[in-house]
Design a protein around this motif. Sequence first.
Motif, mmCIF file in Angstrom:
data_model
loop_
_atom_site.group_PDB
_atom_site.id
_atom_site.type_symbol
_atom_site.label_atom_id
_atom_site.label_comp_id
_atom_site.label_asym_id
_atom_site.label_seq_id
_atom_site.Cartn_x
_atom_site.Cartn_y
_atom_site.Cartn_z
ATOM 1 N N ILE A 178 18.994 20.418 15.566
ATOM 2 C CA ILE A 178 17.862 21.112 16.183
ATOM 3 C C ILE A 178 17.892 22.549 15.688
ATOM 4 N N GLN A 179 16.828 22.959 15.015
ATOM 5 C CA GLN A 179 16.796 24.283 14.400
ATOM 6 C C GLN A 179 15.523 25.030 14.771
ATOM 7 N N ILE A 180 15.667 26.333 14.852
ATOM 8 C CA ILE A 180 14.522 27.238 14.886
ATOM 9 C C ILE A 180 14.392 27.831 13.491
ATOM 10 N N LYS A 181 13.200 27.749 12.918
ATOM 11 C CA LYS A 181 12.979 28.259 11.566
ATOM 12 C C LYS A 181 11.827 29.258 11.574
ATOM 13 N N ASP A 182 11.866 30.191 10.623
ATOM 14 C CA ASP A 182 10.727 31.100 10.483
ATOM 15 C C ASP A 182 9.615 30.392 9.719
ATOM 16 N N LEU A 183 8.519 31.079 9.483
ATOM 17 C CA LEU A 183 7.366 30.433 8.863
ATOM 18 C C LEU A 183 7.574 30.116 7.389
ATOM 19 N N ASN A 184 8.646 30.659 6.796
ATOM 20 C CA ASN A 184 9.037 30.268 5.442
ATOM 21 C C ASN A 184 9.977 29.067 5.464
ATOM 22 N N GLU A 185 10.226 28.550 6.671
ATOM 23 C CA GLU A 185 11.126 27.427 6.929
ATOM 24 C C GLU A 185 12.576 27.757 6.606
ATOM 25 N N LEU A 214 0.863 -1.170 0.000
ATOM 26 C CA LEU A 214 0.000 0.000 0.000
ATOM 27 C C LEU A 214 0.901 1.223 0.000
ATOM 28 N N LEU A 215 0.746 2.066 -1.007
ATOM 29 C CA LEU A 215 1.570 3.267 -1.143
ATOM 30 C C LEU A 215 0.720 4.500 -0.919
ATOM 31 N N PHE A 216 1.305 5.510 -0.272
ATOM 32 C CA PHE A 216 0.594 6.764 -0.071
ATOM 33 C C PHE A 216 1.592 7.878 0.188
ATOM 34 N N THR A 217 1.099 9.105 0.145
ATOM 35 C CA THR A 217 1.951 10.279 0.306
ATOM 36 C C THR A 217 1.407 11.189 1.402
ATOM 37 N N THR A 218 2.284 12.063 1.905
ATOM 38 C CA THR A 218 1.885 13.031 2.914
ATOM 39 C C THR A 218 2.581 14.369 2.659
ATOM 40 N N GLY A 219 2.115 15.374 3.361
ATOM 41 C CA GLY A 219 2.733 16.696 3.347
ATOM 42 C C GLY A 219 2.449 17.397 4.651
ATOM 43 N N ASP A 220 3.101 18.521 4.852
ATOM 44 C CA ASP A 220 2.979 19.281 6.097
ATOM 45 C C ASP A 220 1.895 20.346 5.936
ATOM 46 N N ALA A 221 0.736 20.103 6.546
ATOM 47 C CA ALA A 221 -0.403 21.010 6.400
ATOM 48 C C ALA A 221 -0.207 22.321 7.143
ATOM 49 N N TYR A 222 0.863 22.436 7.936
ATOM 50 C CA TYR A 222 1.059 23.643 8.726
ATOM 51 C C TYR A 222 2.080 24.603 8.118
ATOM 52 N N ASN A 223 2.558 24.301 6.917
ATOM 53 C CA ASN A 223 3.471 25.251 6.292
ATOM 54 C C ASN A 223 2.728 26.292 5.472
ATOM 55 N N VAL A 224 1.400 26.352 5.630
ATOM 56 C CA VAL A 224 0.584 27.315 4.888
ATOM 57 C C VAL A 224 0.835 28.750 5.349
ATOM 58 N N TYR A 225 1.514 28.906 6.497
ATOM 59 C CA TYR A 225 1.727 30.251 7.030
ATOM 60 C C TYR A 225 2.876 30.979 6.338
ATOM 61 N N GLY A 226 3.659 30.291 5.553
ATOM 62 C CA GLY A 226 4.774 30.917 4.863
ATOM 63 C C GLY A 226 4.803 30.528 3.405
ATOM 64 N N THR A 227 5.979 30.666 2.791
ATOM 65 C CA THR A 227 6.126 30.422 1.356
ATOM 66 C C THR A 227 6.742 29.070 1.034
ATOM 67 N N SER A 228 7.182 28.336 2.036
ATOM 68 C CA SER A 228 7.812 27.043 1.776
ATOM 69 C C SER A 228 6.815 26.056 1.186
ATOM 70 N N PRO A 229 7.250 25.239 0.228
ATOM 71 C CA PRO A 229 6.360 24.199 -0.307
ATOM 72 C C PRO A 229 6.241 22.990 0.604
ATOM 73 N N GLY A 230 6.956 22.999 1.724
ATOM 74 C CA GLY A 230 6.889 21.883 2.659
ATOM 75 C C GLY A 230 7.764 20.723 2.223
ATOM 76 N N ARG A 231 7.514 19.564 2.825
ATOM 77 C CA ARG A 231 8.266 18.353 2.512
ATOM 78 C C ARG A 231 7.303 17.209 2.269
ATOM 79 N N GLY A 232 7.498 16.521 1.160
ATOM 80 C CA GLY A 232 6.652 15.391 0.839
ATOM 81 C C GLY A 232 7.281 14.082 1.261
#
Length: 487
Positions: A420-427, A309-327
């Motif tokens: 361990i990193q602190i990132k802004d909302l654009n990641e 069974l194959l499936f994909t995910t993404g980070d639904a909380y990166n909507v606050y910035g410009t990053s495309p997130g990580r799949g």
Amino acid sequence: MKNSILLIAMLLCMFHVKSQQNPFVQWSFETNGKILSHPIIDEEGIYFGSNDSIFYRLDLKTGQQIWNLKTKSSIQSKALINKDMVYFKSGNDVFALHKDSGEQVWCYSSKDKQGSSQIDPWDYHSGAPAIFNSIIYFGLGNGELKGFDLKTGEIKQEILRTDTAAIKSGLIIENSILYFGDWNGKVDAYNLATGEKLWEHKTYEKQLYNTFGQINTQLTINNDLLFFGMRNPEMQVLDKNTGEKKWNYIEKAGGWISGDPLVHNDTLFIGGSDNHEMLAFNANTGEKYWAYLFLNNNFSKPLAYKNSLLFTTGDAYNVYGTSPGRGYLYALNKSDGSLKNFTTLGGNIYSSLLVANDMLYMGSANGNLYALDLDAFLHEKPNLKTKGYNSVEILDVTPSSFSDTLNISYEINYNTIISIQIKDLNEDEVIELYSGKINKGEHLIKWDGTDSHGNNAQDGYYFLEIKSSEYYKKTIIQKQIPDNETK
């Protein structure tokens, strides 16, 4: 001249493949917007839309563009192929093209722009149309449901509804009955032969918050049962004939069961958002077989392939910035939900998977359409510790809103290397608090609110991320500058 063009094309293709960091990627095609629509394929091509408002056809084997069509709105809808035509929706406009040439045969242009774009940041998809006899039906963002002549685009039928809630779910037709869900959390069934509404099912009594209850997934039918995902921790399975709830499942910890359902050999597979789970049920009784805990959020349909069974995910909380997130791409054993392999790939992946000729296809929020070597991915024997799998947990972050010092408690499940990193909302990185080897056990680290240059970081929201190779955990934090510093 022709030889020069061919050489340039070959060099571009070589560079494109070599530039991929993921070893399974065979080719990728870059657009200028997020790919949120679910691609479709035929024998030779793959078809999809992008948020750059362009609908594309690519060669299935090489990824070379065959043609494209520019529209006026982002394209989040799944297309449909019928004979030599391909149909899709862009905003509230409907298009019919020759699938081989991309030539436009007809177009319906709506003057009503209500619901034509993303309604909120988690409105990733707009569902597929459905065909009955010689009519193709589309649900629109303004709540209208129209049937068009397949060849001419003439409006042949309009389903009269009592409200204008956006129709973002896929449509499904069985035995002349049309089923769909809407933005108000209702599921409707209409007899297309008569235009009569047969039943209506409201999935909740009270809307708990403004992003609760919407239905914007594909629907599927199996053994007279109707399956769908929605923005609700309760999954409901309905009798297709009456709309009666036959069985349900409630995620007690909360979180939407938001993925598109797959029913395979009478087993229902469906993923969730903040519950971070892929679930397997007896489709007829609701008996839960297994649950697999994954990273991030699922908003697409899993794929059954042989015993996987194959499936994909993404980070639904990166909507606050410009990053495309990580799949993430996962492969589980279909029978028990145990992990076979996983890999990171581009940005958030909310489009459903397709397979053809041992290649796996998916779109990403970073604007790329990817083709992967599926057999290589499934037959890799991964060293999960090398990939950082299940290596870290964030235990506690206090205080929830801080001005001076943030205390970060986390657990390492085996000796590994982390950052361990602190990132802004654009990641983008604000400061790296630690990087290197670390032993198994519980640990504590502090952030004094400064950036990598020693300057006091601005007040606002940030991401705390602890990463080990391909695996990471992330949470959002809030920094507030003390009142005496703002005066």
